[in-house]
Design a protein around this motif. Structure first.
Motif, PDB file in Angstrom:
ATOM      1  N   ILE A  91     -13.412 -12.445 -14.718  1.00 43.43           N
ATOM      2  CA  ILE A  91     -12.125 -11.761 -14.830  1.00 43.43           C
ATOM      3  C   ILE A  91     -11.252 -12.603 -15.747  1.00 43.43           C
ATOM      4  O   ILE A  91     -11.034 -13.795 -15.488  1.00 43.43           O
ATOM      5  CB  ILE A  91     -11.451 -11.589 -13.450  1.00 43.43           C
ATOM      6  N   ASN A  92     -10.780 -11.991 -16.826  1.00 44.75           N
ATOM      7  CA  ASN A  92      -9.938 -12.696 -17.793  1.00 44.75           C
ATOM      8  C   ASN A  92      -8.508 -12.755 -17.251  1.00 44.75           C
ATOM      9  O   ASN A  92      -7.686 -11.896 -17.520  1.00 44.75           O
ATOM     10  CB  ASN A  92      -9.991 -11.988 -19.153  1.00 44.75           C
ATOM     11  N   LYS A  93      -8.249 -13.787 -16.451  1.00 41.71           N
ATOM     12  CA  LYS A  93      -6.952 -13.920 -15.780  1.00 41.71           C
ATOM     13  C   LYS A  93      -6.723 -15.382 -15.441  1.00 41.71           C
ATOM     14  O   LYS A  93      -7.638 -16.110 -15.108  1.00 41.71           O
ATOM     15  CB  LYS A  93      -6.977 -13.080 -14.508  1.00 41.71           C
ATOM     16  N   ASP A  94      -5.482 -15.796 -15.506  1.00 43.57           N
ATOM     17  CA  ASP A  94      -5.068 -17.128 -15.081  1.00 43.57           C
ATOM     18  C   ASP A  94      -5.163 -17.190 -13.553  1.00 43.57           C
ATOM     19  O   ASP A  94      -4.642 -16.323 -12.851  1.00 43.57           O
ATOM     20  CB  ASP A  94      -3.625 -17.373 -15.537  1.00 43.57           C
ATOM     21  N   PHE A  95      -5.833 -18.205 -13.040  1.00 45.61           N
ATOM     22  CA  PHE A  95      -6.004 -18.383 -11.600  1.00 45.61           C
ATOM     23  C   PHE A  95      -4.666 -18.300 -10.864  1.00 45.61           C
ATOM     24  O   PHE A  95      -4.563 -17.677  -9.812  1.00 45.61           O
ATOM     25  CB  PHE A  95      -6.679 -19.735 -11.337  1.00 45.61           C
ATOM     26  N   TYR A  96      -3.633 -18.904 -11.434  1.00 47.84           N
ATOM     27  CA  TYR A  96      -2.341 -18.961 -10.754  1.00 47.84           C
ATOM     28  C   TYR A  96      -1.589 -17.640 -10.789  1.00 47.84           C
ATOM     29  O   TYR A  96      -0.674 -17.434  -9.996  1.00 47.84           O
ATOM     30  CB  TYR A  96      -1.491 -20.092 -11.344  1.00 47.84           C
ATOM     31  N   LYS A  97      -1.983 -16.732 -11.658  1.00 46.41           N
ATOM     32  CA  LYS A  97      -1.341 -15.420 -11.745  1.00 46.41           C
ATOM     33  C   LYS A  97      -2.186 -14.325 -11.095  1.00 46.41           C
ATOM     34  O   LYS A  97      -1.769 -13.166 -11.044  1.00 46.41           O
ATOM     35  CB  LYS A  97      -1.073 -15.071 -13.209  1.00 46.41           C
ATOM     36  N   PHE A  98      -3.353 -14.674 -10.605  1.00 50.67           N
ATOM     37  CA  PHE A  98      -4.285 -13.720 -10.010  1.00 50.67           C
ATOM     38  C   PHE A  98      -3.765 -13.230  -8.661  1.00 50.67           C
ATOM     39  O   PHE A  98      -3.394 -14.023  -7.808  1.00 50.67           O
ATOM     40  CB  PHE A  98      -5.649 -14.392  -9.825  1.00 50.67           C
ATOM     41  N   LYS A  99      -3.741 -11.910  -8.525  1.00 53.49           N
ATOM     42  CA  LYS A  99      -3.327 -11.300  -7.261  1.00 53.49           C
ATOM     43  C   LYS A  99      -4.402 -10.327  -6.816  1.00 53.49           C
ATOM     44  O   LYS A  99      -4.923  -9.549  -7.612  1.00 53.49           O
ATOM     45  CB  LYS A  99      -2.000 -10.565  -7.441  1.00 53.49           C
TER      46      LYS A  99
END
Length: 156
Positions: A91-99
């Motif tokens: 998943i192309n997403k920042d770990f800290y912004k992942f919801k």
């Protein structure tokens, strides 16, 4: 962001913006394999790196699924270019912004620069976020976890 894997003396070195981020030398492989053997169930990983832990997770029969959050698509492209394979779901997403409403049996982290005292705040930030994503009896695993946990208990 510039991402390049350079092979030297039979080993691969991942450079991100001219900073050596990860390598696949024997000691690193051993550490990543140990982390993977402790995992089980549905696993969430913060950062793809060279994909070592993901590879070892595929060898662990206790692991049901592997999902990696990687904010930099260029890392995944470069790893695929060199290794010709990507392990697990990316998943192309920042770990800290992942919801998500999903919870994981294990959350694995390796997104700080080094296992040094200066990286403790980064580790603690990872730990806080991982606790939001883990099932009640889940396990948090990380590169340098024992060292950082020691520093946290020492500072209390």
């Amino acid at each position: 962001m510039q991402v390049k894997i350079i092979k030297q003396n039979g080993y691969n070195f991942l450079w991100i913006d001219n900073y050596l981020w990860m390598w696949d030398i024997p000691v690193e492989r051993k550490v990543q394999e140990k982390i993977a053997t402790e995992a089980y169930g549905d696993v969430l990983i913060a950062g793809y790196g060279l994909g070592l832990v993901q590879y070892y997770l595929t060898k662990n029969p206790k692991v049901k699924s592997i999902t990696t959050l990687e904010k930099n698509e260029a890392v995944v492209r470069e790893v695929h270019r060199v290794y010709k394979k990507i392990y697990g779901n990316i998943i192309n997403k920042d770990f800290y912004k992942f919801k998500t409403k999903n919870k994981y049996d294990c959350v694995i982290g390796d997104i700080w620069e080094d296992i040094v005292e200066d990286s403790l705040n980064d580790y603690n930030r990872f730990l806080r976020k991982a606790k939001l994503l883990i099932k009640p009896k889940g396990k948090i695993l990380a590169w340098g976890k024992e060292f950082f946990d020691y520093l946290n208990t020492k500072s209390k």
